[in-house]
Design a protein around this motif. Structure first.
Motif, PDB file in Angstrom:
ATOM      1  N   MET A  38       1.525 -22.746 138.114  1.00  0.00           N
ATOM      2  CA  MET A  38       1.229 -21.738 137.101  1.00  0.00           C
ATOM      3  C   MET A  38       2.500 -21.426 136.319  1.00  0.00           C
ATOM      4  SD  MET A  38      -0.742 -19.191 139.725  1.00  0.00           S
ATOM      5  CE  MET A  38       0.214 -19.620 141.168  1.00  0.00           C
ATOM      6  N   THR A  80      -0.243 -17.873 133.222  1.00  0.00           N
ATOM      7  CA  THR A  80      -1.112 -18.791 132.481  1.00  0.00           C
ATOM      8  C   THR A  80      -1.178 -20.157 133.161  1.00  0.00           C
ATOM      9  OG1 THR A  80       0.762 -19.396 131.076  1.00  0.00           O
ATOM     10  CG2 THR A  80      -0.699 -17.659 130.258  1.00  0.00           C
ATOM     11  N   GLU A  81      -2.178 -20.938 132.752  1.00  0.00           N
ATOM     12  CA  GLU A  81      -2.362 -22.285 133.314  1.00  0.00           C
ATOM     13  C   GLU A  81      -1.282 -23.252 132.864  1.00  0.00           C
ATOM     14  OE1 GLU A  81      -6.265 -23.773 132.433  1.00  0.00           O
ATOM     15  OE2 GLU A  81      -7.251 -22.273 133.693  1.00  0.00           O
ATOM     16  N   THR A  82      -0.810 -23.103 131.616  1.00  0.00           N
ATOM     17  CA  THR A  82       0.244 -23.973 131.083  1.00  0.00           C
ATOM     18  C   THR A  82       1.381 -23.100 130.556  1.00  0.00           C
ATOM     19  OG1 THR A  82      -0.543 -24.055 128.791  1.00  0.00           O
ATOM     20  CG2 THR A  82      -1.552 -25.621 130.352  1.00  0.00           C
ATOM     21  N   SER A  87      -2.532 -20.193 126.530  1.00  0.00           N
ATOM     22  CA  SER A  87      -3.400 -20.957 127.428  1.00  0.00           C
ATOM     23  C   SER A  87      -4.184 -19.985 128.313  1.00  0.00           C
ATOM     24  CB  SER A  87      -2.585 -21.941 128.265  1.00  0.00           C
ATOM     25  OG  SER A  87      -1.796 -21.276 129.212  1.00  0.00           O
ATOM     26  N   VAL A  90      -4.468 -16.904 134.362  1.00  0.00           N
ATOM     27  CA  VAL A  90      -4.739 -17.105 135.781  1.00  0.00           C
ATOM     28  C   VAL A  90      -4.720 -15.761 136.503  1.00  0.00           C
ATOM     29  CG1 VAL A  90      -3.846 -18.156 137.899  1.00  0.00           C
ATOM     30  CG2 VAL A  90      -3.783 -19.427 135.754  1.00  0.00           C
ATOM     31  N   ASN A 117      -8.649 -15.235 137.325  1.00  0.00           N
ATOM     32  CA  ASN A 117      -9.429 -16.369 136.835  1.00  0.00           C
ATOM     33  C   ASN A 117     -10.709 -16.508 137.653  1.00  0.00           C
ATOM     34  OD1 ASN A 117      -8.221 -17.283 139.191  1.00  0.00           O
ATOM     35  ND2 ASN A 117      -7.730 -19.297 138.386  1.00  0.00           N
TER      36      ASN A 117
END
Length: 181
Positions: A38, A80-82, A87, A90, A117
């Motif tokens: 993450m 965030t995921e990226t 993005s 999470v 998420n």
């Protein structure tokens, strides 16, 4: 009569210990391992309305900075995921850290990863340990978890992915390996 009772009692006690050990080992093998990657979106500029890390206490008469021994920071970083802040989210990294090294190079980190998420919503992972500042990567312990990460244990690594000193914005890549039920 008493002489024959004692050996039998030892045999029974031994059998109970063997069964207890076997039960424990069988449960331990039921652990799942989860690996997550993450990105923490970290904004340290106190003048920014979207600040996510702020100093809340320190030594009187000293500047409350990341290198000043005794300075306590509270954090609520967006995860965030990226690395892209736009993005999918999470969760949040909520907690605090304290500059714990007299030389200002170590922080004691206490953070809860609060998942929002779909996959892990409501679950948490608890992080704790000494984090070396100003090194490319550092490792801390996963000491607990809730929800889907109940009884979690493992480790997490932090590495600075992006740093913009003038705006005090950074992106930290956060990798977690946990064993849990």
């Amino acid at each position: 009569m008493a002489a024959s009772f004692v050996p039998k009692m030892h045999t029974n006690l031994f059998l109970v210990l063997v069964l207890a050990t076997a039960t424990f080992l069988a449960k331990a093998s039921d652990l799942k391992e989860t690996k997550l990657s993450m990105y923490l979106q970290d904004i340290s500029d106190v003048g920014n309305p979207n600040v996510t890390v702020i100093p809340v206490a320190g030594i009187a008469g000293k500047a409350w900075t990341v290198t000043q021994f005794g300075t306590i920071f509270v954090t609520d970083d967006y995860i965030t995921e990226t690395a892209d802040p736009k993005s999918p989210g999470v969760g949040r990294a909520q907690g605090m850290y304290v500059t714990a090294g007299l030389d200002g190079l170590n922080s004691h980190v206490m953070i809860s990863i609060v998942f929002t998420n779909k996959e892990y919503n409501g679950s948490t992972i608890q992080i704790q340990g000494i984090s070396q500042q100003f090194v490319p990567g550092t490792e801390v312990a996963v000491v607990a978890g809730t929800g889907k990460f109940r009884f979690a244990r493992g480790y997490a690594t932090f590495e600075t992915y992006f740093l913009d000193i003038p705006t005090q914005y950074s992106v930290i890549r956060f990798n977690v390996t946990v064993q849990h039920h």
